[in-house]
Write a protein that holds these residues in place. Structure first.
Motif, PDB file in Angstrom:
ATOM      1  N   GLU A  12     -43.499  72.375 108.762  1.00  0.00           N
ATOM      2  CA  GLU A  12     -43.850  72.363 107.336  1.00  0.00           C
ATOM      3  C   GLU A  12     -44.416  73.715 106.902  1.00  0.00           C
ATOM      4  N   LYS A  13     -45.336  74.265 107.703  1.00  0.00           N
ATOM      5  CA  LYS A  13     -45.943  75.555 107.339  1.00  0.00           C
ATOM      6  C   LYS A  13     -44.916  76.673 107.383  1.00  0.00           C
ATOM      7  N   SER A  14     -44.031  76.620 108.363  1.00  0.00           N
ATOM      8  CA  SER A  14     -42.995  77.642 108.472  1.00  0.00           C
ATOM      9  C   SER A  14     -42.018  77.570 107.295  1.00  0.00           C
ATOM     10  N   ILE A  15     -41.529  76.369 107.019  1.00  0.00           N
ATOM     11  CA  ILE A  15     -40.548  76.173 105.950  1.00  0.00           C
ATOM     12  C   ILE A  15     -41.148  76.531 104.596  1.00  0.00           C
ATOM     13  N   ASN A  16     -42.367  76.081 104.336  1.00  0.00           N
ATOM     14  CA  ASN A  16     -43.002  76.343 103.046  1.00  0.00           C
ATOM     15  C   ASN A  16     -43.450  77.791 102.905  1.00  0.00           C
ATOM     16  N   GLY A  17     -43.836  78.405 104.032  1.00  0.00           N
ATOM     17  CA  GLY A  17     -44.368  79.763 103.969  1.00  0.00           C
ATOM     18  C   GLY A  17     -43.316  80.848 104.001  1.00  0.00           C
ATOM     19  N   ARG A  18     -42.262  80.671 104.824  1.00  0.00           N
ATOM     20  CA  ARG A  18     -41.304  81.771 105.013  1.00  0.00           C
ATOM     21  C   ARG A  18     -39.842  81.327 104.926  1.00  0.00           C
ATOM     22  N   GLY A  19     -39.621  80.039 104.652  1.00  0.00           N
ATOM     23  CA  GLY A  19     -38.255  79.541 104.558  1.00  0.00           C
ATOM     24  C   GLY A  19     -37.672  79.759 103.166  1.00  0.00           C
ATOM     25  N   ALA A  20     -36.342  79.591 103.053  1.00  0.00           N
ATOM     26  CA  ALA A  20     -35.716  79.747 101.741  1.00  0.00           C
ATOM     27  C   ALA A  20     -34.316  79.153 101.742  1.00  0.00           C
ATOM     28  N   LEU A  21     -33.917  78.675 100.563  1.00  0.00           N
ATOM     29  CA  LEU A  21     -32.539  78.281 100.290  1.00  0.00           C
ATOM     30  C   LEU A  21     -32.033  79.272  99.249  1.00  0.00           C
ATOM     31  N   ILE A  22     -30.978  80.017  99.588  1.00  0.00           N
ATOM     32  CA  ILE A  22     -30.506  81.096  98.724  1.00  0.00           C
ATOM     33  C   ILE A  22     -29.112  80.787  98.193  1.00  0.00           C
ATOM     34  N   HIS A  23     -28.985  80.775  96.877  1.00  0.00           N
ATOM     35  CA  HIS A  23     -27.682  80.547  96.248  1.00  0.00           C
ATOM     36  C   HIS A  23     -27.031  81.892  95.968  1.00  0.00           C
ATOM     37  N   VAL A  24     -25.786  82.023  96.393  1.00  0.00           N
ATOM     38  CA  VAL A  24     -25.035  83.260  96.183  1.00  0.00           C
ATOM     39  C   VAL A  24     -23.761  82.979  95.389  1.00  0.00           C
ATOM     40  N   ARG A  25     -23.140  84.048  94.914  1.00  0.00           N
ATOM     41  CA  ARG A  25     -21.955  83.926  94.077  1.00  0.00           C
ATOM     42  C   ARG A  25     -20.771  83.354  94.854  1.00  0.00           C
ATOM     43  N   ASP A  26     -20.563  83.877  96.064  1.00  0.00           N
ATOM     44  CA  ASP A  26     -19.427  83.463  96.885  1.00  0.00           C
ATOM     45  C   ASP A  26     -19.714  83.824  98.338  1.00  0.00           C
ATOM     46  N   MET A  27     -18.762  83.549  99.210  1.00  0.00           N
ATOM     47  CA  MET A  27     -18.961  83.821 100.629  1.00  0.00           C
ATOM     48  C   MET A  27     -19.094  85.319 100.896  1.00  0.00           C
ATOM     49  N   GLN A  28     -18.410  86.133 100.114  1.00  0.00           N
ATOM     50  CA  GLN A  28     -18.527  87.583 100.294  1.00  0.00           C
ATOM     51  C   GLN A  28     -19.962  88.029 100.070  1.00  0.00           C
ATOM     52  N   GLN A  29     -20.596  87.513  99.046  1.00  0.00           N
ATOM     53  CA  GLN A  29     -21.991  87.873  98.791  1.00  0.00           C
ATOM     54  C   GLN A  29     -22.912  87.277  99.846  1.00  0.00           C
ATOM     55  N   ALA A  30     -22.549  86.122 100.379  1.00  0.00           N
ATOM     56  CA  ALA A  30     -23.341  85.520 101.456  1.00  0.00           C
ATOM     57  C   ALA A  30     -23.385  86.445 102.669  1.00  0.00           C
ATOM     58  N   ILE A  31     -22.245  87.054 102.997  1.00  0.00           N
ATOM     59  CA  ILE A  31     -22.186  87.982 104.130  1.00  0.00           C
ATOM     60  C   ILE A  31     -23.008  89.232 103.832  1.00  0.00           C
ATOM     61  N   GLU A  32     -22.967  89.695 102.582  1.00  0.00           N
ATOM     62  CA  GLU A  32     -23.763  90.857 102.197  1.00  0.00           C
ATOM     63  C   GLU A  32     -25.258  90.571 102.368  1.00  0.00           C
TER      64      GLU A  32
END
Length: 441
Positions: A305-325
């Motif tokens: 919980e502390k790890s996920i809340n403190g340093r975790g993230a869900l990141i939305h990107v435009r497409d798979m190319q941007q995900a790799i970037e």
């Protein structure tokens, strides 16, 4: 158990995305002045008082009632005894993992080589294993037999003459799995000493602990600080930061799988980092729901919980190319490409410690038994660092043999460059070997 998850949500389309990502990734393994001074004092004491200091610090910090250094030494027979004390399934798992790790690392061995030029000059490289390596193994709650295999086996494959292991045993508690792993991996000597004092002993030697050429293995802030201070006296593998995982997913993997993959690193400690990147916003929502559902079912839920809340993230990107970037920008320790065709994206991955390909390849397999090393660069250092391997336990020496003709020809070039640097002795040393026309007849 009640847990509350509030994992950060980032969007690569946000104008402030880069700033938010930098803040999320920031982590400094900086010792404060008190820790630094304490480590320096411990190193000084070990250098001056040797075994006596090790016994004293082990009594004080680990609560071990040792009266002499002999109480802190485990012989080969004790390691073999550990093999009989673990379960049959544990022994089988250790042996299978060791076999796979050894097989993988055998392919990393570098051989010496030479080539001869037309004039008889011989150039080459001589590859030599280290004489002795030191392996630091955490003790107590953080006991990792898998790390013993990952650190000791490459050293043995490289041909290191002696592997010396140090492991703290708080209150005298020995971890039989760790000792069994040491036996299987071929560790030669074990000292039940930990902390900065163990690092100092390996770096400088004591009456009983032999001086090593390189120290590898993870540890707490005192161990990391000590490794910084002894670097140069001995080699070190790296100063490792918290564990990290970055999952790139196209949205088609079971969200429960992804959530558990994130947890697999978050459960290491509160500073561990778990990040998911996906072009599918609805999939990120489903993974967030899986996180809330599954986290309370885990034994280390509070740490996660502390790890996920403190340093975790869900990141939305435009497409798979941007995900790799984004993945290359983060340069993660562990990268999962949980996508339909990971091979298609592999050429674009420039920075990652280890790359896990496809939906069925969980990072956990790499931690234990896939074969590649699990000692990996963290905190963005995958931009310039590599996993621990056989090459970390081998040295390379250049070989130069000049024929008479070769020395004469090279002497002209060396002379011009040396005199251009105003290093006359260099120039004349080379010039002495230049043949005159008369000598050439």
């Amino acid at each position: 158990m009640t847990v509350s998850t509030a994992i950060a949500r980032l969007n690569a389309a946000d104008p402030d995305f880069a700033r938010h990502l930098d803040h999320l990734l920031s982590w400094e393994s900086v010792s404060d002045d008190a820790v630094n001074q304490r480590v320096l004092d411990i190193i000084k004491a070990v250098r001056e008082r040797g075994d006596a200091a090790l016994v004293e610090f082990t009594q004080r910090f680990d609560g071990v009632q040792a009266t002499s250094i002999n109480d802190l030494i485990l012989d080969r027979a004790r390691l073999e005894l550990a093999l009989t004390r673990i379960t049959a399934s544990q022994r089988e798992a250790l042996e299978k993992a060791a076999e796979r790790v050894r097989s993988y690392h055998e392919r990393q061995k570098q051989d010496s080589w030479q080539y001869t030029e037309a004039d008889g000059t011989v150039l080459g490289q001589k590859v030599t294993p280290l004489d002795r390596a030191g392996l630091y193994v955490p003790g107590g709650k953080a006991s990792y037999p898998s790390s013993v295999l990952m650190n000791a086996i490459p050293a043995k494959v490289a041909g290191v003459g002696e592997v010396v292991m140090v492991v703290p045993t708080p209150r005298g508690e020995l971890n039989e799995l760790v000792l069994a792993a040491a036996c299987i991996a071929g560790v030669d000597r074990v000292f039940t000493v930990g902390g900065a004092q163990a690092v100092a002993a390996l770096a400088y030697g004591t009456e009983s602990v032999p001086q090593v050429d390189k120290i590898v293995g993870p540890g707490n802030i005192y161990v990391a600080t000590a490794k910084r201070h002894v670097f140069g006296q001995v080699g070190i593998d790296m100063i490792a930061g918290p564990s990290e995982i970055l999952v790139v997913c196209d949205g088609q993997t079971d969200p429960d799988w992804i959530a558990m993959d994130l947890f697999s690193q978050a459960e290491h400690d509160e500073d561990a980092q778990a990040i998911l990147v996906s072009p599918d916003a609805e999939f990120l929502d489903r993974v967030a729901a899986s996180i809330d559902k599954l986290m309370p079912t885990l034994e280390r839920a509070e740490i996660i919980e502390k790890s996920i809340n403190g340093r975790g993230a869900l990141i939305h990107v435009r497409d798979m190319q941007q995900a790799i970037e984004v993945a290359n920008r983060i340069a993660p320790e562990h990268l999962e490409l949980s996508v339909a065709d990971p091979q298609a994206w592999l050429p674009q991955i420039r920075h990652a410690g280890a790359i896990f390909m496809g939906r069925h390849t969980s990072e956990a397999l790499g931690d234990y038994c896939a074969g590649p090393n699990h000692v990996l660069p963290t905190s963005g250092t995958a931009r310039f660092s590599s996993p621990l391997g056989v090459y970390d336990f081998q040295k390379r020496s250049s070989i130069i043999f000049c024929s008479e003709q070769g020395a004469s020809e090279l002497g002209h070039t060396a002379s011009v460059l040396a005199r251009g640097e105003s290093l006359t002795a260099h120039a004349r040393s080379a010039e002495y070997r230049i043949r005159t026309t008369a000598e050439g007849n």
